[in-house]
Design a protein around this motif. Structure first.
Motif, short mmCIF file in Angstrom:
data_model
loop_
_atom_site.label_atom_id
_atom_site.label_comp_id
_atom_site.label_asym_id
_atom_site.label_seq_id
_atom_site.Cartn_x
_atom_site.Cartn_y
_atom_site.Cartn_z
N GLY A 125 -10.03 -2.44 -2.49
CA GLY A 125 -8.96 -2.69 -1.54
C GLY A 125 -8.93 -4.08 -0.94
N LEU B 2 -7.84 2.01 5.58
CA LEU B 2 -7.77 0.64 5.07
C LEU B 2 -6.89 -0.24 5.97
CD1 LEU B 2 -8.49 -1.39 2.86
CD2 LEU B 2 -6.47 -0.62 1.60
N SER C 149 0.81 -1.23 0.00
CA SER C 149 0.00 0.00 0.00
C SER C 149 0.83 1.27 0.00
CB SER C 149 -0.92 0.02 1.23
OG SER C 149 -0.15 0.11 2.42
N HIS D 116 -7.41 -7.40 -7.48
CA HIS D 116 -7.01 -6.16 -6.82
C HIS D 116 -5.94 -5.43 -7.62
CE1 HIS D 116 -5.61 -3.38 -3.75
NE2 HIS D 116 -4.40 -3.89 -3.88
#
Length: 417
Positions: A328, A140, A127, A364
């Motif tokens: 996500g 998240l 991320s 994703h």
């Protein structure tokens, strides 16, 4: 100039993500090759295996909450609580409903629980690509870090019903402790967390940090060697007893700047090792069709929950952040560990979850790439001037000294004179 500097910084950050993805692909291939040559099932359940997998998960959890911005967490606390409670329940219900409807097997109810959580190790390792704002990234990572207790609670209630509905008698071994075991686990987590916080505070008193850190308006913290020792001991204790909630909360408070770079490397290494571990079970045989549907359902359930739930509890998120939260969903080591826990009572769970994990992560990454390309295309179009503005020059107004209508300069006046 400022825009070009940002663009250069963005171009420098982009190669980091493909490097991690290529490493994960190599780790998956390596793990699958080892799994084809050996039988890793004999390791499952041994003390070394439990501690090793628990340590990987603990590193991911600590790294996940360590990177959360506390100001963002306080501002979006209602959203985090809603995501890890109501969000997990809604996702599990949607995924399980799709699986039971598609295959008419009541034991597939447990599959929705296995993949309803978001894997904190995957989120932490992947991320840092600059796509999300810091606020959305904190939301998240908090979501991924604290949804496990709700997953365990759902397992206690749903696994028993699924076991009976599948035609078995008695209760499954996974819920042997029941509510009492769940309460005992929470108490042990609280005990470990309290001990870690007390040791951290005491270490700051006995072995204070450097003078430069003491001058800042921050709580006392121990010097780096003692801080590292405290965190390592906490992670090992948590891994040996699977006390992951304590690790997740400790990451919010046990912080020092010296941890940032080593912790990032540790998280990346743990992510690659966990991917190799997934490859071991992929090699033992998988159920492709249920796995593909399970992974796709998990990915879509995240999008539905993010779109429906987040606007009710979190205000001020940009459209870009809302989309990135919607795509996500990531699964990894946590889903594999849950599947292994359920395998004894629900055979072939790992064979379905393993391809589902790969499916979720491919969706994703693909969605992130597609969204980034679309954003760049849209940004490029918005920077281009309209065609009419390019082809229709303004007529000279009275007093203009240039054909395009621009004011004449002093040199132009002198030359015309």
């Amino acid at each position: 100039m400022e825009r070009s500097r940002r663009d250069r910084g963005r171009r420098r950050r982009l190669p980091a993500v493909p490097a991690v993805l290529l490493g994960a692909l190599g780790a998956l291939i390596l793990g699958t090759s080892i799994g084809l040559a050996t039988d890793p099932t004999r390791l499952v359940g041994t003390t070394g295996y439990v501690v090793a997998t628990g340590l990987l998960l603990a590193v991911g959890l600590y790294g996940s909450t360590y990177g959360i911005d506390l100001a963002d967490l306080r501002r979006d606390l209602r959203g985090v609580v809603a995501a890890v409670t109501l969000g997990v329940v809604l996702k599990a219900a949607m995924i399980s409903g799709v699986m039971v409807w598609a295959f008419d097997r009541p034991e597939y109810l447990v599959l929705g629980i296995v993949v309803a959580q978001i894997d904190p190790l995957s989120v932490t390792a992947l991320s840092k690509d600059g796509h999300m704002s810091q606020r959305a990234r904190s939301l998240l990572t908090a979501w991924a870090s604290f949804d496990d207790p709700m997953t365990v609670l759902l397992t206690l209630y749903v696994a028993g019903y699924a076991y009976t509905a599948a035609g078995h008698s008695g209760a499954p071994s996974v819920v042997g402790g029941g509510a009492q075991g769940y309460a005992l686990g929470l108490a042990l987590n609280a005990l470990l967390l309290g001990g870690a916080l007390l040791a951290w505070w005491a270490g700051g008193r006995v072995w204070p940090a450097r003078e430069a850190e003491r001058q800042l308006a921050r709580p006392r913290r121990p010097a780096t060697p003692l801080a590292v020792l405290l965190v390592v001991v906490m992670l090992v204790l948590a891994a040996a007893n699977m006390l992951m909630l304590a690790v997740a909360v400790a990451g919010l408070f046990l912080r020092t700047q010296a941890f940032a770079r080593p912790l990032a490397r540790a998280v990346t290494s743990a992510f690659l090792l966990a991917t190799a571990l997934l490859g071991l079970f992929v090699a033992q045989g998988v159920s492709i069709k249920p796995g593909l549907l399970l992974g796709s359902s998990a990915f879509l359930a995240q999008a539905v929950v993010a779109v429906l739930l987040m606007p009710l509890f979190v205000r001020g998120l940009s459209g870009r952040d809302r989309v990135l939260l919607g795509i996500g969903q990531q699964n990894g080591l946590t889903a594999v560990l849950l599947a292994l826990t359920l395998e004894r009572d629900f055979p072939k769970t790992v064979g379905i979850v393993a391809p589902a994990v790969v499916t979720v992560n491919l969706l994703h990454y693909g969605a992130q790439i597609a969204f980034d390309c679309w954003s760049r295309h849209r940004a490029g179009k918005s920077r281009q001037p309209a065609a009419g503005q390019q082809r229709l020059p303004r007529h000279p107004a009275p007093g203009d000294g240039t054909p395009g209508g621009a004011p004449a300069t002093a040199d132009g006046l002198r030359s015309s004179a």
